[in-house]
Scaffold this active site. Structure first.
Site, PDB file in Angstrom:
ATOM      1  N   GLU A 174      -1.106  -5.227   8.863  1.00  0.00           N
ATOM      2  CA  GLU A 174      -0.270  -4.590   9.885  1.00  0.00           C
ATOM      3  C   GLU A 174      -0.881  -4.754  11.269  1.00  0.00           C
ATOM      4  OE1 GLU A 174       0.330  -0.472   8.841  1.00  0.00           O
ATOM      5  OE2 GLU A 174       1.195  -0.979   6.879  1.00  0.00           O
ATOM      6  N   GLU A 202       9.573  -3.629  10.318  1.00  0.00           N
ATOM      7  CA  GLU A 202       9.929  -2.358   9.687  1.00  0.00           C
ATOM      8  C   GLU A 202      10.464  -1.382  10.724  1.00  0.00           C
ATOM      9  OE1 GLU A 202       6.979  -0.707   7.066  1.00  0.00           O
ATOM     10  OE2 GLU A 202       8.160   1.123   6.739  1.00  0.00           O
ATOM     11  N   ASP A 261      -0.966  -6.162  -0.031  1.00  0.00           N
ATOM     12  CA  ASP A 261      -1.270  -5.492   1.234  1.00  0.00           C
ATOM     13  C   ASP A 261      -2.768  -5.307   1.403  1.00  0.00           C
ATOM     14  OD1 ASP A 261       0.809  -4.938   2.963  1.00  0.00           O
ATOM     15  OD2 ASP A 261       1.397  -3.085   1.939  1.00  0.00           O
ATOM     16  N   LYS A 312      -0.935  -9.372   3.263  1.00  0.00           N
ATOM     17  CA  LYS A 312      -0.199  -8.849   4.422  1.00  0.00           C
ATOM     18  C   LYS A 312      -1.084  -7.862   5.159  1.00  0.00           C
ATOM     19  CE  LYS A 312       3.441  -5.861   3.949  1.00  0.00           C
ATOM     20  NZ  LYS A 312       2.960  -4.644   4.629  1.00  0.00           N
ATOM     21  N   ASP A 320       0.844  -1.199   0.000  1.00  0.00           N
ATOM     22  CA  ASP A 320       0.000   0.000   0.000  1.00  0.00           C
ATOM     23  C   ASP A 320       0.882   1.254   0.000  1.00  0.00           C
ATOM     24  OD1 ASP A 320       0.847  -0.117   2.614  1.00  0.00           O
ATOM     25  OD2 ASP A 320      -1.147   0.121   3.514  1.00  0.00           O
ATOM     26  N   SER A 321       2.212   1.061  -0.038  1.00  0.00           N
ATOM     27  CA  SER A 321       3.128   2.172  -0.313  1.00  0.00           C
ATOM     28  C   SER A 321       2.814   2.795  -1.663  1.00  0.00           C
ATOM     29  CB  SER A 321       4.590   1.694  -0.270  1.00  0.00           C
ATOM     30  OG  SER A 321       4.759   0.540  -1.076  1.00  0.00           O
TER      31      SER A 321
HETATM   32  O1  KIV Z   1       3.598  -1.006   1.598  1.00  0.00           O
HETATM   33  C1  KIV Z   1       4.758  -1.437   1.547  1.00  0.00           C
HETATM   34  O2  KIV Z   1       5.487  -1.256   0.568  1.00  0.00           O
HETATM   35  C2  KIV Z   1       5.249  -2.180   2.706  1.00  0.00           C
HETATM   36  C3  KIV Z   1       6.725  -2.422   2.780  1.00  0.00           C
HETATM   37  C4  KIV Z   1       7.456  -1.177   3.087  1.00  0.00           C
HETATM   38  C5  KIV Z   1       7.053  -3.521   3.723  1.00  0.00           C
HETATM   39  O3  KIV Z   1       4.495  -2.548   3.548  1.00  0.00           O
END
Ligand code: KIV
Length: 269
Positions: A118, A184, A86, A116, A47-48
């Site tokens: 968080e 992280e 994510d 993934k 989600d970056s």
């Molecule tokens: O969103 C993302 O790119 C991430 C990584 C920085 C681990 O969660």
């Protein structure tokens, strides 16, 4: 040549024999293809993308529809890497059923192989339920960027009392069935302690070199996002400068009418 797909079993085998696991983010089919061809083990549709693709300051605004869209594009581009998607902010914190539906979308519509999310122990029941019905889950501890407004910034986590809580959270996530955990922005000794305390891979970013693998944001490692210079980041290329240079050359040649020349134009026959 088509290579065999990296599966959870392949990642577990790498972990078992101590081979570092490599993960890089991608958000579209072309980057996914290039990153896949480079031999990465897993591609994270992070989600970056809220930051590097959409230009937001945080990942908070990213939606489920956007994650599905980008995950599907990445899945079309990558034929070998394991694809992790994510779960965006509030797509899993508001109820088990809706979280399962959202994770299912990432797998059914986006073609992700795992998801993934968080957070620590508060998601143990959810992770347990998801893994029990065939949704592999990667955890994410330390700096969890979706909580930026709770933390008040993007700084290092796990210094002082918080270290023990992160180790405990990692054990709970493993017990719940997570197959790996991203760590992280935590001190390297804490990342080592977490890695030694659990029996699943840790994937570090800004967490030193004792983790079972590493992940970087592609735009950062390639130097595209070239104003972003955190201490942990090593840039393996300077594509930001290369892109500005190449586009600048094109602009100059068009203005001088030296492009397109005869070589790049069609004749009568
Ligand atoms: O969103 C993302 O790119 C991430 C990584 C920085 C681990 O969660």
């Amino acid at each position: 040549m088509t290579s065999k797909r990296v599966t959870l079993n392949s990642l577990r085998a790498m972990y078992a024999d101590g081979t570092p696991i490599t993960v890089v983010t991608a958000y579209d089919a072309t980057f996914a293809r290039l990153i896949d061809e480079a031999g990465v083990d897993a591609i994270l549709v992070g989600d970056s993308l809220g930051n590097v693709i959409q230009g937001h300051d945080t990942t908070v605004p990213v939606t489920m529809d956007e994650m599905v869209y980008h995950t599907a594009a990445v899945a079309r581009g990558a034929s070998r890497a394991h694809i992790i998607a994510d779960m965006p902010f509030l797509s899993y914190g508001t109820g088990v059923e809706s979280a399962i539906v959202n994770a299912g979308r990432l797998m059914k519509e986006g073609n992700a192989h795992s998801v993934k999310l968080e957070g620590g122990r508060r998601f143990a029941d959810l992770i347990q339920r998801m893994t029990s019905i065939g949704i592999p889950v990667m955890g994410h501890l330390g700096l969890t960027p979706q909580s930026v407004h709770k933390f008040g910034g993007f700084g290092v986590r796990g210094r002082g009392d918080e270290a023990e809580a992160i180790i405990e959270d990692a054990k709970v996530l493993e017990e719940a069935g997570a197959y790996a955990i991203v760590l992280e922005m935590v001190p390297r000794d804490l990342a080592r302690a977490v890695t030694e305390a659990i029996g699943i891979p840790t994937i570090g970013i800004g967490a030193g070199n004792a983790t079972s693998g590493q992940v970087l944001v592609s735009y950062d490692l390639l130097g595209i996002n070239d104003s972003f210079k955190p201490r942990f980041l090593k840039r393996y290329a300077e594509l930001g400068g290369a892109i500005r240079g190449a586009v600048g050359d094109y602009v100059n040649e068009v203005r001088q009418r030296s492009y397109p020349d005869d070589e790049h134009s069609f004749g009568d026959s």
